[in-house]
Design an enzyme around this catalytic site. Structure first.
Site, PDB file in Angstrom:
ATOM      1  N   HIS A 326       0.855  -1.201  -0.135  1.00  7.89           N
ATOM      2  CA  HIS A 326       0.062   0.013   0.215  1.00  7.89           C
ATOM      3  C   HIS A 326       0.972   1.186  -0.050  1.00  7.89           C
ATOM      4  O   HIS A 326       1.818   1.202   0.800  1.00  7.89           O
ATOM      5  CB  HIS A 326      -0.847  -0.108   1.039  1.00  7.89           C
ATOM      6  CG  HIS A 326      -2.228   0.818   1.108  1.00  7.89           C
ATOM      7  ND1 HIS A 326      -1.809   2.304   1.024  1.00  7.89           N
ATOM      8  CD2 HIS A 326      -3.325   0.643   0.753  1.00  7.89           C
ATOM      9  CE1 HIS A 326      -3.134   2.756   1.025  1.00  7.89           C
ATOM     10  NE2 HIS A 326      -4.100   1.888   0.756  1.00  7.89           N
ATOM     11  N   ARG A 346      -6.207  10.418  -0.531  1.00  4.73           N
ATOM     12  CA  ARG A 346      -5.832  10.924  -1.823  1.00  4.73           C
ATOM     13  C   ARG A 346      -6.926  11.236  -2.766  1.00  4.73           C
ATOM     14  O   ARG A 346      -6.955  12.044  -3.692  1.00  4.73           O
ATOM     15  CB  ARG A 346      -4.653   9.954  -2.707  1.00  4.73           C
ATOM     16  CG  ARG A 346      -3.347  10.000  -2.051  1.00  4.73           C
ATOM     17  CD  ARG A 346      -2.559   8.889  -2.397  1.00  4.73           C
ATOM     18  NE  ARG A 346      -2.918   7.448  -1.806  1.00  4.73           N
ATOM     19  CZ  ARG A 346      -3.042   6.672  -2.433  1.00  4.73           C
ATOM     20  NH1 ARG A 346      -2.620   6.565  -3.651  1.00  4.73           N
ATOM     21  NH2 ARG A 346      -3.260   5.249  -1.990  1.00  4.73           N
TER      22      ARG A 346
END
Ligand SMILES: Cc1cc2nc3c(=O)[nH]c(=O)nc-3n(C[C@H](O)[C@H](O)[C@H](O)COP(=O)(O)OP(=O)(O)OC[C@H]3O[C@@H](n4cnc5c(N)ncnc54)[C@H](O)[C@@H]3O)c2cc1C
Ligand code: FES
Lengths: 556, 242
Positions: A326, A346
């Site tokens: 990740h 994000r």
């Protein structure tokens, strides 16, 4: 620990470039995403999977020659924790179905096996529910909205995510069972986030063509896990759970069936035999093997034990050549290193920045590309930010979310992380976060069929320990689904086998002896034992004084 | 540059160790030489495996926390509570009433609550524990469920409760009753389950399963994407395979 004065200096740079970045974003002027060629180039050069040293062929067993992470190979090229000649194979417990691992897959399997009339025993390393399932935040996929979605589109998305390598029968089972599985969770009382009329809220996840990510606030996994655990513990007559007890070896019988395990009591350090008519392996992933020294999002017991046990008994491994990283794990403060910072940061617009507060990658590249770009920025371009303890990271500019979506957004949308950082003296709605790729998910595992069955009669696997469903790359939300779907399937199938297929036979560990001989012949594994059970974080300075010579405890 | 380490004394189960002042209690224990077998699960503040109780110098107070979250403090005197005996009522959630009688039957001790609020003060997740217990006493399943939603079931509240309530188990019962009986079931989901059962999607899936790589990739690229900001009612142009 709050940011040091040095880091605060660097944050000033981030603040200096922020207004301009926010302005551009508001005007829709995003940093361009990479072309497919650029993506491939950065992956080839910097993704941990592609590094030359990232793989080593397995030296023994059914997959001899298959190159996977050396840390996993180490556990396969290792001796059993026990001398197979010394184990007392007189069963201390006997049951119809034995479930190894009390995570999501294990709990679902136990519930369903019981429903089919089986007596169930669950062995688990920590407490039931201390598992990766508990930690999932984002959500669970299911094509639940007939007016715009169906298992057909879910299937396409699953395959696209998995580089089209997924085993078709497994992917089909996953998507076709998804609605029923979600309804089952709903009926057990999982508090999914809903409209007042009962309609489930759904959002996108990476790689979904329809919004089919269901969630329970930002603790979806915990809500599913604690509900399944509660349900499993609700039948004390039929389902018995033993905590702090690991399985370390499968036991076979002379009819060639799997017939139990050798178990290990973490407190008394005894090894004993459990006899079962069918065994379900649900031991989850392997993040705590710290592949290539990466930090991990996984729970403390994720050491890939199921792979070792199955492999020694001749069950094939698949899709272990890819590992999911990740991109955004915590790299500062140290106290919470490796912890997951959800993609949603994000998704809501937070930029990724280097030490000079420059954007070097679009924040919404696919996970593997994003992670590789972070590594390139730090390793090759030397533009990462050094932490006081000698780690490195890049900025995730969370405060700009408030600038984009209004004050209070960070605190509202990310309340868990906001509180967590605040405990360490950092307000993430005002200061950016330092992140670096973290080891997240074991894409592959034991080879299974659509009912969780393996090549060994009486032996089943479900959840993160199994491979093939997600091909080479799992999409967010499909793993919680996978553990429920295949946990349920394996539970039913194992109960069926216990009733109809299992035969009485003399218990043995011949497969372990044979495996040892093979290791010996290859000159491998003389100085290692496995499964690993727990990672070793004891201070090396203390270890120098741990001089016991003649006794090997839980870890040593 | 070697990072500077500032060591402070802490007392783990009565023994003193010098540990860096920047560590969580969990990491400090490992620094001290402990190999944790109990009292450690997610290491991220969500599983509730790592409850601790401690005292600080010159204070009469018993403080509690999660070892993976709490930072060490000079001269803290701590014990790990990785397990606390809890009472659990056996039930069948589908056939229970979402009302006060259920709590009376399964957890009668709830009604012995003396409103001391120690549970709330001892919650590492800052949950209004006493308020949800009071909600359960009133049969307000919804409030009990919502107030307790963040519970990690560490059992620290129970360890401090003079009425000996197993709060976390009361809470999960409330949440399961709420989720399964109070909140309406999703109709669209029930409909989809029926459609799957009638075999509606078998043919489409069979086609995909046997498709060659090139056509599969074509289908993948051609699939219509729901826009990010589309309302829930959004429907694709093509009804195929729905
Ligand atoms: C931080 C985080 C966030 C995630 N977010 C999402 C998400 O949003 N959506 C999604 O779909 N997926 C997500 N995932 C992935 C998903 O949660 C896991 O892949 C999945 O829950 C694994 O379930 P499992 O039952 O296979 O394993 P686990 O839940 O890990 O359970 C395995 C159990 O087996 C026990 N065990 C291990 N070895 C032994 C042994 N030798 N003997 C006995 N017991 C043993 C373990 O201690 C554990 O209790 C996330 C994962 C993490 C770590
Ligand atoms: S280890 Fe899970 S809450 Fe601390």
């Amino acid at each position: 620990m709050p940011y040091t004065p040095e880091l605060k200096q660097l944050i000033k740079k981030v603040e200096a470039t922020r207004p301009e970045r926010v302005r551009r974003k508001k005007e829709g002027k995003e940093m361009p995403a990479m072309s497919l060629e650029e993506r491939q180039a950065v992956l080839d050069a910097f993704h941990p999977d592609c590094k030359k040293t990232s793989k080593r062929p397995i030296g023994v067993g059914v997959n001899k020659g298959y190159a996977i992470s050396p840390e996993i190979v180490d556990t396969l090229e290792a001796k059993s924790r026990v001398d197979p000649d010394k184990v007392d194979l007189t069963p201390r417990f006997s049951t119809d179905v034995l479930v190894v691992g009390g995570g999501g897959a294990g709990a679902a399997a136990a519930i369903m096996a019981r429903e089919q009339g089986a007596k169930v025993l669950v062995l688990t390393k920590l407490r039931m529910g201390d598992a990766n399932t508990m930690m999932a935040e984002g959500g669970i996929q299911s094509a639940s909205k007939p007016h715009k979605d169906s298992p057909y589109y879910h299937y396409l998305d699953v395959l696209g995510g998995g580089h089209f390598k997924n085993v078709p029968e497994l992917a089909e089972a996953l998507v076709a069972d998804a609605p029923e599985t979600l309804a089952w969770l709903e009926s057990l009382g999982c508090m999914f986030t809903k409209e007042a009329d009962g309609r489930l809220l759904t959002i996108h996840g990476g790689g979904t063509s329809r919004k089919r990510m269901h969630y329970a606030a930002d603790i979806t996994g915990a809500e599913i896990m604690r509900t399944l655990r509660d349900e499993a513990l609700n039948y004390p007559e039929d389902i018995r759970a033993i905590d702090f007890t690991s399985a370390v070896e499968l036991v076979l019988n002379d009819k060639g069936q799997c017939a139990g395990v050798v178990a290990y009591n973490h407190e008394t350090e005894e090894y004993f035999t459990v006899r079962a008519k069918a065994v379900i392996m649900a031991t989850g992933g392997s993040g705590r093997l710290h592949i290539q020294d990466f930090m991990t999002t996984n729970h403390y017991g994720a050491t890939g034990d199921g792979l070792v046990m199955g492999y020694r008994a001749g069950v094939e491994l698949c899709f272990l050549h890819t590992v999911q990283f990740h991109p955004t794990g915590v790299s500062f403060p140290d106290q919470i290193e490796g912890l997951l910072l959800t993609e949603k940061f994000r998704g809501m617009g937070a930029n990724i920045l280097n030490i000079d507060a420059e954007q070097f990658v679009f924040e919404r590249e696919p996970r593997d590309v994003e992670a590789a770009a972070f590594i390139r920025e730090c390793e090759e371009r030397k533009k990462g930010i050094a932490t006081p303890s000698g780690k490195v990271g890049v900025w995730l500019d969370s405060p700009m979310i408030d600038d984009l979506k209004g004050p209070g957004t960070v605190q509202r949308e990310f309340v868990g992380k906001w509180k967590l950082y605040l405990r360490h003296g950092i307000d993430i709605s005002k200061e950016p976060m330092l992140t670096y790729p973290t080891l997240h998910y074991q894409n592959g595992g034991l080879k299974i069929g659509a009912k969780g069955e393996t090549s060994l009669p009486g032996f089943y696997a479900a959840g993160e320990v199994a491979g093939g469903i997600h091909g080479e790359n799992r999409l967010m939300g499909n793993s919680l689904l996978d553990v429920c779907v295949f946990g349920r399937r394996a539970g039913e199938a194992a109960a069926g086998f216990a009733k109809a297929g299992a035969r009485e036979g003399k218990l043995n560990l011949e497969h372990v002896k044979k495996y040892h001989q093979e290791l010996e012949k290859a000159g491998l594994g003389r100085d290692r034992v496995s499964p690993v059970l727990l990672p070793d974080y004891v201070n090396p300075d203390v270890k120098k004084y741990q001089l016991t010579t003649s006794y090997v405890g839980t870890i040593r | 540059m070697e990072p500077k380490v500032n060591l402070i004394p802490i007392h783990i189960m009565g023994k003193q160790y010098m540990v860096p002042d920047v560590l969580t209690v969990m990491k400090a224990m490992e620094y001290a030489g402990y190999q944790l077998t109990r009292g450690c699960g997610c290491r991220g503040g969500i599983c509730g495996a790592c409850g601790i109780a401690y005292r600080l110098p010159n204070s009469y107070k018993i403080e509690v926390g999660l070892a993976c979250q709490a930072m060490v403090q000079p001269d803290m005197y701590l014990a790990v509570l990785p397990f606390y005996p809890n009472k659990r009522g056996v039930h069948d959630v589908e056939n229970l009433g979402a009302n006060v009688d259920t709590f009376k039957a399964l957890y009668p001790e709830v009604f012995k609550c003396v409103s001391c609020n120690t549970c709330t003060k001892s919650c590492p997740m800052s949950i209004e524990v006493m308020d949800y217990i009071n909600a359960a006493m009133r049969g307000d399943v919804r409030q009990a469920a919502e107030l307790s939603f963040d519970c990690v079931m560490c059992g620290l509240c129970t360890s401090r409760c003079p009425a000996e309530i197993s709060h976390a188990n009361v809470a999960i019962l409330a949440r399961r009753l709420y989720g399964s009986q109070v909140v309406p079931r999703a109709e669209h989901l029930a409909k989809q389950v029926k459609q799957v059962k009638t075999g509606k999607f078998k043919e489409g899936l069979a086609k995909l399963k046997s498709a060659d790589l090139t056509s599969l990739k074509e289908l993948y690229k051609a699939r219509e994407a729901e826009p990010d900001n589309a309302p829930d009612e959004w429907a694709p142009k093509s009804n195929d395979y729905l």
